[in-house]
Write an enzyme that holds these catalytic residues in place. Structure first.
Site, PDB file in Angstrom:
ATOM      1  N   TYR A 129      44.842  35.223  42.560  1.00 29.63           N
ATOM      2  CA  TYR A 129      44.588  36.666  42.432  1.00 29.63           C
ATOM      3  C   TYR A 129      44.082  37.160  43.794  1.00 29.63           C
ATOM      4  O   TYR A 129      43.040  36.700  44.285  1.00 29.63           O
ATOM      5  CB  TYR A 129      43.530  36.856  41.334  1.00 29.63           C
ATOM      6  CG  TYR A 129      43.004  38.245  41.142  1.00 29.63           C
ATOM      7  CD1 TYR A 129      43.827  39.255  40.664  1.00 29.63           C
ATOM      8  CD2 TYR A 129      41.686  38.545  41.426  1.00 29.63           C
ATOM      9  CE1 TYR A 129      43.338  40.531  40.477  1.00 29.63           C
ATOM     10  CE2 TYR A 129      41.178  39.822  41.234  1.00 29.63           C
ATOM     11  CZ  TYR A 129      42.019  40.820  40.765  1.00 29.63           C
ATOM     12  OH  TYR A 129      41.524  42.080  40.582  1.00 29.63           O
ATOM     13  N   LYS A 189      40.849  42.117  30.781  1.00 28.07           N
ATOM     14  CA  LYS A 189      42.273  42.188  30.443  1.00 28.07           C
ATOM     15  C   LYS A 189      42.456  41.984  28.935  1.00 28.07           C
ATOM     16  O   LYS A 189      42.113  42.859  28.170  1.00 28.07           O
ATOM     17  CB  LYS A 189      43.030  41.143  31.269  1.00 28.07           C
ATOM     18  CG  LYS A 189      42.633  41.120  32.768  1.00 28.07           C
ATOM     19  CD  LYS A 189      43.048  42.359  33.510  1.00 28.07           C
ATOM     20  CE  LYS A 189      42.434  42.486  34.902  1.00 28.07           C
ATOM     21  NZ  LYS A 189      42.552  41.361  35.796  1.00 28.07           N
ATOM     22  N   ARG A 247      18.011  40.715  32.140  1.00 26.35           N
ATOM     23  CA  ARG A 247      18.968  40.187  33.110  1.00 26.35           C
ATOM     24  C   ARG A 247      19.441  38.778  32.745  1.00 26.35           C
ATOM     25  O   ARG A 247      20.531  38.361  33.127  1.00 26.35           O
ATOM     26  CB  ARG A 247      18.384  40.207  34.522  1.00 26.35           C
ATOM     27  CG  ARG A 247      19.471  40.052  35.552  1.00 26.35           C
ATOM     28  CD  ARG A 247      19.015  39.781  36.984  1.00 26.35           C
ATOM     29  NE  ARG A 247      17.773  40.366  37.365  1.00 26.35           N
ATOM     30  CZ  ARG A 247      16.640  39.671  37.549  1.00 26.35           C
ATOM     31  NH1 ARG A 247      16.614  38.359  37.365  1.00 26.35           N
ATOM     32  NH2 ARG A 247      15.541  40.281  37.902  1.00 26.35           N
ATOM     33  N   ASP A 279      41.576  29.833  36.789  1.00 22.61           N
ATOM     34  CA  ASP A 279      41.555  31.221  36.326  1.00 22.61           C
ATOM     35  C   ASP A 279      42.616  31.365  35.238  1.00 22.61           C
ATOM     36  O   ASP A 279      43.815  31.258  35.501  1.00 22.61           O
ATOM     37  CB  ASP A 279      41.818  32.166  37.507  1.00 22.61           C
ATOM     38  CG  ASP A 279      41.707  33.643  37.119  1.00 22.61           C
ATOM     39  OD1 ASP A 279      41.948  33.969  35.935  1.00 22.61           O
ATOM     40  OD2 ASP A 279      41.412  34.470  38.002  1.00 22.61           O
TER      41      ASP A 279
HETATM   42  C1  LIG Z   1      41.886  41.149  37.084  1.00 20.99           C
HETATM   43  C2  LIG Z   1      41.778  39.721  37.459  1.00 20.99           C
HETATM   44  C3  LIG Z   1      40.586  39.203  37.998  1.00 20.99           C
HETATM   45  C4  LIG Z   1      39.394  40.084  38.280  1.00 20.99           C
HETATM   46  O1  LIG Z   1      38.888  40.626  37.118  1.00 20.99           O
HETATM   47  P1  LIG Z   1      38.076  42.016  37.059  1.00 20.99           P
HETATM   48  O2  LIG Z   1      37.602  42.045  35.663  1.00 20.99           O
HETATM   49  O3  LIG Z   1      39.063  43.090  37.412  1.00 20.99           O
HETATM   50  O4  LIG Z   1      36.983  41.907  38.077  1.00 20.99           O
HETATM   51  C5  LIG Z   1      40.537  37.865  38.303  1.00 20.99           C
HETATM   52  N1  LIG Z   1      41.590  37.058  38.099  1.00 20.99           N
HETATM   53  C6  LIG Z   1      42.752  37.522  37.587  1.00 20.99           C
HETATM   54  C7  LIG Z   1      43.889  36.584  37.388  1.00 20.99           C
HETATM   55  C8  LIG Z   1      42.884  38.864  37.259  1.00 20.99           C
HETATM   56  O5  LIG Z   1      44.036  39.323  36.762  1.00 20.99           O
END
Ligand SMILES: *Cc1c(COP(=O)(O)O)cnc(C)c1O
Length: 393
Positions: free
Chosen positions: A107, A204, A54, A179
């Protein structure tokens, strides 16, 4: 070392890997220790050498080292999703009586985290106008602990002045988080712009193939234990395959992003010239209101943007989207494939208004041939106008 070279080198050392080019994928829960003394020292040293699955594995550590090198500072924590990379800094920095400044174009699922989990802990959230810039200073209170930003704005692609906001936070001794999922550190370096905490949904562009969930959080080295402890308390650890897919994705990030950018610019430019389109929301376009800040702070654009159509009925928009051959309807982005998603940004605003006067669609420009993509969009517009005309009869 330049960034493209670094992406091929970071987080791997064939001499330590029996000559293998890539680090092996370690799958483990238990780590065995040769003695009681070794066990004790392993747990004392847990922030450096994972003593149990973990806490991490050599595979997650390799990913973390590579990402910290790409970020150009700090120490990275690999997490099981982007959402976990958002949640850990919020949970680690905010407690009862504390105040959070949250960008209004965040987001959107993060709103629920603030409204339910953080509010339940006694944390107050104030949403702020993404265009506030240095004016954020007026919203900082003695109990403010974190300024949270995202750029460009989720769904609507505004370009906030991140350096101005980060500087205002730092001047008051408040941490700032950003972010950076859209640009990745390949096109935007949060730490070079005064940000303290960098968040990426590696699901992504980093993983890049729509086949893994992964998050990356990079924090100042002297704050690492605080954040890593929270991740561990919450039981967050990425799977071995996912960490490996993140490492693999990093190796080709430069070529993939360049191609996503090329296709994104081509599609966005073409769409901007269409009579069915009211506005394209993409800071890489020269007449976009965020273009100057994007050029100042970013080295490139990814392939994600939105389009506001003229006021067409929902059925006409559905006829257009449902018939696409190459744009699949789905959430997320950053994979090799093109996507389209109807979005409703007006539902996720509280400090600002969003009233564009037409349906909004988010597009992801994939790696298909852009001629095929444009032909697909063109046939879609034919369906859109035919359906709208039938409805008007
Ligand atoms: C998709 C996304 C997230 C969350 O990510 P996951 O991997 O789907 O949990 C957070 N911030 C942004 C800008 C995103 O596009």
């Amino acid at each position: 070392m330049k960034i493209d070279t670094l992406l091929t080198r970071a987080g791997r050392d064939p001499a330590r890997q029996n000559g293998a080019v890539n680090p092996p994928v370690y799958r483990y829960s238990t780590v065995v220790h040769p003695s009681m003394a070794a066990l004790e020292s392993a747990y004392e040293n847990r922030f450096e050498e994972p003593p149990y699955g973990r806490f991490g594995t050599p595979t997650t550590t390799a990913l973390e080292e590579a990402v910290a090198a790409l970020e150009g500072g700090g120490r990275t924590i690999a997490l099981p999703s982007g959402k976990a990379a958002v949640a850990v800094p919020l949970m680690a920095t905010l407690g009862a009586g504390d105040h959070l400044l949250m960008i209004d174009t965040v987001y959107q699922p993060v709103r629920e985290l603030c409204g339910v989990l953080l509010a339940g802990k006694g944390v107050e959230t104030t949403y702020f106008d993404p265009m506030i810039g240095a004016g954020i200073a007026d919203l900082i209170r003695p109990e403010t602990r974190l300024v949270y930003m995202e750029s460009p704005g989720s769904l609507t692609f505004e370009m906030p002045d991140v350096p101005a906001m980060a500087a205002a936070a730092r001047a008051r001794g408040v941490l700032s988080a950003h972010d950076n999922t859209w640009a990745t550190p390949y096109y935007f370096k949060p730490f070079e712009h005064g940000v303290d905490i960098s968040i990426i949904s590696a699901t992504k562009y980093i993983c890049g193939h729509a086949d893994a969930m992964l998050g990356l959080l990079t924090v100042p080295i002297d704050e690492y234990r605080r954040f890593k402890s929270v991740a561990n308390m919450l039981g967050y650890c990425p799977g071995a395959s996912e960490a490996d897919l993140g490492l693999r994705g990093l190796r080709t990030l430069s070529v993939r992003l360049a191609r996503h950018q090329e296709h994104g610019r081509r599609l966005a430019g073409w769409l901007a010239g269409r009579p069915e389109v009211q506005r394209v929301l993409y800071p890489a376009l020269e007449d976009d209101p965020g273009h100057a800040i994007w050029r100042r702070d970013f080295a490139g654009a990814s392939g994600l943007f939105s389009v506001v159509l003229r006021d067409y009925p929902k059925a006409a928009v559905a006829a257009m989207i449902d018939g696409y051959e190459h744009f699949a309807i789905g959430a997320s982005f950053g994979g090799f494939e093109s996507l389209v998603l109807p979005v409703s940004p007006e539902k996720y605003r509280s400090a600002t208004n969003w009233a564009p006067g037409g349906p909004t669609l988010r597009f992801h420009a994939g790696l298909e041939d852009p001629d095929d993509l444009i032909a697909d969009l063109e046939r879609g517009f034919e369906r859109l106008t035919a359906s709208a005309e039938r409805a008007a009869e």
